[in-house]
Design an enzyme around this catalytic site. Structure first.
Site, mmCIF file in Angstrom:
data_model
loop_
_atom_site.group_PDB
_atom_site.id
_atom_site.type_symbol
_atom_site.label_atom_id
_atom_site.label_comp_id
_atom_site.label_asym_id
_atom_site.label_seq_id
_atom_site.Cartn_x
_atom_site.Cartn_y
_atom_site.Cartn_z
ATOM 1 N N ASP A 166 6.696 -2.341 1.970
ATOM 2 C CA ASP A 166 5.930 -1.443 2.838
ATOM 3 C C ASP A 166 4.591 -2.032 3.228
ATOM 4 O OD1 ASP A 166 4.056 1.574 2.378
ATOM 5 O OD2 ASP A 166 5.258 1.021 4.147
ATOM 6 N N GLU A 511 0.257 2.681 -9.155
ATOM 7 C CA GLU A 511 0.337 3.360 -7.857
ATOM 8 C C GLU A 511 0.496 4.857 -8.083
ATOM 9 O OE1 GLU A 511 2.971 2.041 -4.783
ATOM 10 O OE2 GLU A 511 2.648 -0.082 -5.264
#
Ligand SMILES: CCCN1C[C@@H](O)[C@H](O)[C@@H](C(=O)O)C1
Length: 602
Positions: A166, A511
């Site tokens: 991503d 994350e």
């Protein structure tokens, strides 16, 4: 000959010339560069900046999205007085691979877009004249490239990159290029390790050179006072009343290495070194023997116009913002960053998890959705794995060679969100983890960032980690919106499951975060609004604060960053705590308040 990874520095015996600036450039849209002999000079008059990605300069989509070969050209004057020395063209990074030609001669090919390499040009150099340097680059992804992905061919015959990750597949000569002039006998590498003994430190060193002349190592404190001296290519120095390198309180000693022939200095190199120890003990991180909690970010090297190009101004701004917000750490997600960033982290006292570009090892064009699905892509069952492993081991060796002496580097992240659900993954991971331990004299802790599919029930590789790094999106990619209450329950259930497995090591959330369009407000909240982001962050921190094994929180992401276009990306990923232009969103003030109140050894 082993490539030196030493950062280019001018000394009494070394010269460094800057080759950055406007280079000729051409996308090889018709795949003709080879047969047209562009290695002798590329056609056209287009010029673009080096260092920078090429993708965001142009106004046409074909150039931004270009997949294939691209060519750069410049000229460098090599003075006659350098005759008799080695002349290297050193590239800090060309993404993802390239071949270098000088005066029409092929010098070197390099695989990997985030680590340095040098083209030695002694045999082809025109002394006291300009020399033509041509670089053929390529940005294609595959199942054997790091990062991984695929290329497809469109109806019009153009290739298109489809990344298994991503972030935008920026490419080009993205980091500085320098001409490095070395003496005949030179220092190739040096390695340091530390042990603390009361108020003193012992510093063991090894120096590698290209010859047999004697070597000395001199150490000076920040006032310039000599504090230690060693003779021989290896040895152990004692530094009394050592100033240890600490978080936000860095102390850098000046190390000078010399190769001597009697009184003559054949080669001299220096570096600024922070002396510290870092270890995992039980479920704690210990910096110089004291507990430390990681507060900070997953980042990207990403900014307007230059893409993934090294941007010294953005680097400075990022560190000022991280100091402002109360952060003390970051992960180099999802690839090794520019050397200057580690040098700054050394100077500013930041703790860095240094990550390989082993990302996309989960076959998905929307990994952020598939990674929470519980499915496997059998990535490590593929016939491409042996070639991939060879590439990853080569990059691991270069990463540790380049970064091993940085005080800021406290751990190696060997993968980001790989597919760890098949038995085939374990032997691959075991080999990579074992090699990392073998290569790092300081034996820093090793880890990898785990997505939700790498759950306590299904992950077959977490046992290789010295501490766990979890990328979790409860309340965003799953159980989001009004059912966030279920998200917290599921999150706590997973934490309890890790503990029930007997995991007793630090856990870092590398994350967590949610997209937020700056200024989007909604009361009561909806996803993408600031109000929702606050609810989401409060939930995560409630969970972190209730599990003693959580020893780090690195929110995703430091800043908004570019991704491929798509219906779930609004001109990129908007999970930034800062905008891509490095201005605070509301969440920045929330984190500043939280992190300034958290003690360092929380
Ligand atoms: C489970 C998803 C992993 N994570 C990878 C990272 O590269 C992405 O940017 C992030 C996101 O979707 O914002 C998700």
């Amino acid at each position: 000959m082993k490539q030196s990874m030493l950062y280019p520095r001018a000394t009494s015996t070394r010269r460094v010339a800057d080759m950055n600036g406007m280079w000729k450039f051409r996308l090889d849209k018709e795949n003709e560069g080879e047969e047209q002999g562009w290695k002798n000079g590329i056609p056209g008059a287009d010029l673009i900046p080096v260092p920078a990605s090429f993708n965001d300069f142009y106004t046409d989509k074909e150039s931004r999205e270009f997949t294939g070969d691209f060519w750069y050209e410049t000229e460098v004057f090599v003075p006659g007085e350098w005759k008799g020395r080695h002349i290297d063209v050193r590239f800090a990074a060309v993404t993802h691979r390239c071949t270098v030609y000088v005066n029409g001669q092929e010098i070197i090919s390099h695989e990997g877009g985030f680590l340095p390499f040098s083209a030695r040009i002694d045999e082809v150099v025109n002394w006291n004249e300009p020399n033509r340097v041509v670089v053929k680059g390529n940005n294609e992804l595959s199942f054997t490239s790091l990062p991984a992905g695929i290329s497809v061919t469109l109806e019009n015959g153009r290739k298109m990159t489809k990344p298994f990750f991503d972030f935008f597949n920026y490419a080009g000569i993205q980091r500085p290029v320098k001409l490095v002039v070395l003496p005949e006998e030179s220092i190739v590498d040096f390695t340091l390790n530390y042990a603390l003994e009361g108020n003193d430190a012992s510093v063991s060193y090894q120096v590698e050179t290209t010859g047999d002349h004697p070597v000395t190592v001199e150490v000076y404190d920040e006032s310039g006072k000599p504090v230690a001296r060693g003779e021989g290519k290896e040895g152990c120095l004692k530094i009394e009343n050592v100033h240890l390198w600490e978080v936000h309180n860095a102390y850098l000693y000046h190390f000078v290495l010399k190769v001597l022939d009697g009184e003559e200095v054949l080669d001299e190199y220096y570096d600024e070194i922070g002396i510290r120890t870092f270890a995992v003990e039980g479920n704690r991180f210990l910096l110089n023997g004291n507990p430390v909690y990681l507060k900070g970010f997953g980042k990207h090297e990403d900014s307007d116009i230059v893409g993934r190009g090294f941007n010294i101004g953005v680097m400075k701004r990022d560190f000022e913002l991280m100091k402002w917000i109360g952060a003390n750490s970051f992960r180099t997600s999802h690839y090794p960053y520019s050397e200057e960033i580690y040098q700054m982290a050394d100077r500013e006292g930041f703790l860095v998890i240094d990550e390989l570009p082993a990302v996309g090892f989960f076959e998905s064009l929307a990994n952020f959705v598939d990674a929470v699905s519980g499915k496997t892509t059998n990535f490590f069952d593929r016939p491409t794995v042996p070639e991939l492993k060879k590439n990853q081991l080569a990059m691991l060796e270069d990463l540790i060679a380049r970064d091993k002496n940085h005080a800021c580097v406290i751990a190696w992240s060997l993968f980001n969100e790989p597919d760890t659900m098949t038995d085939s993954a374990a032997p691959y991971f075991e080999e990579i983890f074992a090699r990392a331990k073998e290569l790092d004299v300081q034996k820093r802790p090793r880890t990898f960032a785990m997505e939700l599919n790498s759950s306590p029930e299904h992950c077959k590789c977490h046992q290789f980690c010295d501490f766990l790094c979890l990328n979790r999106y409860y309340g965003w990619y799953l159980l989001g919106g009004y059912e966030m209450v279920n998200a917290e329950t599921a999150f706590r259930k997973e934490m309890d499951a890790w503990l029930a497995k007997g995991v007793n090591c630090p856990m870092v959330f590398t994350e967590y975060g949610c997209d937020n369009l700056q200024g989007e407000h909604k009361l009561p909240s909806v996803q993408w609004s600031t109000e929702y982001e606050m609810e989401y962050l409060e939930m995560f921190h409630r969970v972190f604060d209730s599990y003693e094994c959580v020893k780090g929180e690195q929110v995703w992401n430091f800043a908004d960053f570019q991704t491929v276009e798509g219906i779930m990306r609004v001109n990129g990923n908007k999970k930034g705590i800062f905008t891509r232009q490095r201005q605070p969103k509301e969440a920045a003030y929330y984190f500043k308040k939280r992190w300034e109140s958290l003690p360092l050894d929380y």
